[in-house]
Design a protein around this motif. Structure first.
Motif, PDB file in Angstrom:
ATOM      1  N   PRO A   8      -0.021  20.521 -15.569  1.00  0.00           N
ATOM      2  CA  PRO A   8       1.350  20.030 -15.369  1.00  0.00           C
ATOM      3  C   PRO A   8       1.878  19.251 -16.583  1.00  0.00           C
ATOM      4  O   PRO A   8       3.045  19.380 -16.953  1.00  0.00           O
ATOM      5  CB  PRO A   8       1.244  19.133 -14.135  1.00  0.00           C
ATOM      6  N   SER A   9       1.002  18.481 -17.207  1.00  0.00           N
ATOM      7  CA  SER A   9       1.418  17.726 -18.392  1.00  0.00           C
ATOM      8  C   SER A   9       1.728  18.652 -19.565  1.00  0.00           C
ATOM      9  O   SER A   9       2.631  18.386 -20.355  1.00  0.00           O
ATOM     10  CB  SER A   9       0.337  16.724 -18.797  1.00  0.00           C
ATOM     11  N   LEU A  10       0.987  19.740 -19.676  1.00  0.00           N
ATOM     12  CA  LEU A  10       1.256  20.713 -20.737  1.00  0.00           C
ATOM     13  C   LEU A  10       2.619  21.376 -20.537  1.00  0.00           C
ATOM     14  O   LEU A  10       3.371  21.579 -21.492  1.00  0.00           O
ATOM     15  CB  LEU A  10       0.155  21.779 -20.785  1.00  0.00           C
ATOM     16  N   ILE A  11       2.930  21.689 -19.294  1.00  0.00           N
ATOM     17  CA  ILE A  11       4.237  22.278 -18.983  1.00  0.00           C
ATOM     18  C   ILE A  11       5.343  21.284 -19.307  1.00  0.00           C
ATOM     19  O   ILE A  11       6.361  21.637 -19.908  1.00  0.00           O
ATOM     20  CB  ILE A  11       4.293  22.729 -17.510  1.00  0.00           C
ATOM     21  N   SER A  37       8.072  10.856 -19.367  1.00  0.00           N
ATOM     22  CA  SER A  37       7.529  10.025 -20.434  1.00  0.00           C
ATOM     23  C   SER A  37       6.078   9.629 -20.145  1.00  0.00           C
ATOM     24  O   SER A  37       5.223   9.671 -21.039  1.00  0.00           O
ATOM     25  CB  SER A  37       8.392   8.776 -20.608  1.00  0.00           C
ATOM     26  N   GLN A  38       5.796   9.275 -18.899  1.00  0.00           N
ATOM     27  CA  GLN A  38       4.432   8.897 -18.519  1.00  0.00           C
ATOM     28  C   GLN A  38       3.466  10.060 -18.674  1.00  0.00           C
ATOM     29  O   GLN A  38       2.329   9.884 -19.136  1.00  0.00           O
ATOM     30  CB  GLN A  38       4.412   8.376 -17.085  1.00  0.00           C
ATOM     31  N   GLN A  39       3.902  11.266 -18.300  1.00  0.00           N
ATOM     32  CA  GLN A  39       3.028  12.439 -18.445  1.00  0.00           C
ATOM     33  C   GLN A  39       2.713  12.705 -19.908  1.00  0.00           C
ATOM     34  O   GLN A  39       1.578  13.019 -20.258  1.00  0.00           O
ATOM     35  CB  GLN A  39       3.659  13.672 -17.806  1.00  0.00           C
ATOM     36  N   ILE A  40       3.714  12.582 -20.766  1.00  0.00           N
ATOM     37  CA  ILE A  40       3.500  12.817 -22.199  1.00  0.00           C
ATOM     38  C   ILE A  40       2.553  11.755 -22.763  1.00  0.00           C
ATOM     39  O   ILE A  40       1.630  12.078 -23.519  1.00  0.00           O
ATOM     40  CB  ILE A  40       4.834  12.820 -22.978  1.00  0.00           C
ATOM     41  N   THR A  41       2.760  10.519 -22.380  1.00  0.00           N
ATOM     42  CA  THR A  41       1.901   9.430 -22.851  1.00  0.00           C
ATOM     43  C   THR A  41       0.453   9.657 -22.423  1.00  0.00           C
ATOM     44  O   THR A  41      -0.478   9.511 -23.229  1.00  0.00           O
ATOM     45  CB  THR A  41       2.418   8.073 -22.334  1.00  0.00           C
ATOM     46  N   ARG A  42       0.241  10.036 -21.154  1.00  0.00           N
ATOM     47  CA  ARG A  42      -1.117  10.309 -20.665  1.00  0.00           C
ATOM     48  C   ARG A  42      -1.732  11.508 -21.378  1.00  0.00           C
ATOM     49  O   ARG A  42      -2.921  11.494 -21.706  1.00  0.00           O
ATOM     50  CB  ARG A  42      -1.101  10.537 -19.154  1.00  0.00           C
ATOM     51  N   LEU A  43      -0.941  12.552 -21.614  1.00  0.00           N
ATOM     52  CA  LEU A  43      -1.441  13.741 -22.308  1.00  0.00           C
ATOM     53  C   LEU A  43      -1.886  13.384 -23.730  1.00  0.00           C
ATOM     54  O   LEU A  43      -2.974  13.768 -24.161  1.00  0.00           O
ATOM     55  CB  LEU A  43      -0.370  14.839 -22.336  1.00  0.00           C
ATOM     56  N   GLU A  44      -1.047  12.643 -24.432  1.00  0.00           N
ATOM     57  CA  GLU A  44      -1.397  12.234 -25.790  1.00  0.00           C
ATOM     58  C   GLU A  44      -2.661  11.368 -25.788  1.00  0.00           C
ATOM     59  O   GLU A  44      -3.536  11.535 -26.648  1.00  0.00           O
ATOM     60  CB  GLU A  44      -0.241  11.475 -26.440  1.00  0.00           C
ATOM     61  N   ALA A  45      -2.787  10.486 -24.819  1.00  0.00           N
ATOM     62  CA  ALA A  45      -3.976   9.629 -24.717  1.00  0.00           C
ATOM     63  C   ALA A  45      -5.220  10.465 -24.433  1.00  0.00           C
ATOM     64  O   ALA A  45      -6.277  10.251 -25.042  1.00  0.00           O
ATOM     65  CB  ALA A  45      -3.779   8.574 -23.635  1.00  0.00           C
ATOM     66  N   GLU A  46      -5.094  11.413 -23.525  1.00  0.00           N
ATOM     67  CA  GLU A  46      -6.229  12.269 -23.166  1.00  0.00           C
ATOM     68  C   GLU A  46      -6.668  13.124 -24.360  1.00  0.00           C
ATOM     69  O   GLU A  46      -7.861  13.309 -24.594  1.00  0.00           O
ATOM     70  CB  GLU A  46      -5.850  13.165 -21.987  1.00  0.00           C
ATOM     71  N   LEU A  47      -5.707  13.635 -25.109  1.00  0.00           N
ATOM     72  CA  LEU A  47      -6.025  14.488 -26.260  1.00  0.00           C
ATOM     73  C   LEU A  47      -6.373  13.683 -27.505  1.00  0.00           C
ATOM     74  O   LEU A  47      -6.952  14.211 -28.452  1.00  0.00           O
ATOM     75  CB  LEU A  47      -4.845  15.425 -26.553  1.00  0.00           C
TER      76      LEU A  47
END
Length: 96
Positions: A8-11, A37-47
């Motif tokens: 979902p975050s990638l989408i 914004s929260q999804q993008i922040t979490r995705l960047e943190a995870e990656l």
């Protein structure tokens, strides 16, 4: 975190990158700007990599973000094709 949970975050990321705007992406995805914004922040943190550069004038996609966006577009194409083929086979069964 299992990588499949990032879908979902990638989408969301790909929509933000393509729209060039958190607000436009949120509207298209039926989400709040904050949730996007929260999804993008979490995705960047995870990656462990920055995907988008944000500033007062808008945003731009980083080099890493461009690479990920290309993969997201391939992924979206595969998902679209899977649903198309499923619908096509379902129509064939209905008409037999």
């Amino acid at each position: 975190m299992t990588k499949i949970k990032l879908l979902p975050s990638l989408i969301t990321f790909s929509e933000v990158a393509l729209q060039g705007s958190f607000t436009k992406a949120a509207k298209l995805l039926g989400m709040s700007k904050s949730a996007v914004s929260q999804q993008i922040t979490r995705l960047e943190a995870e990656l462990g990599v920055q995907l988008l550069k944000r500033n007062t004038r808008g945003l731009s996609v980083t080099t890493a973000g461009e690479k990920l966006l290309k993969r997201c577009e391939l992924l979206k194409g595969q998902v679209d094709m899977a649903f198309f083929e499923l619908a096509k086979s379902r129509r064939r069964v209905c008409f037999q």
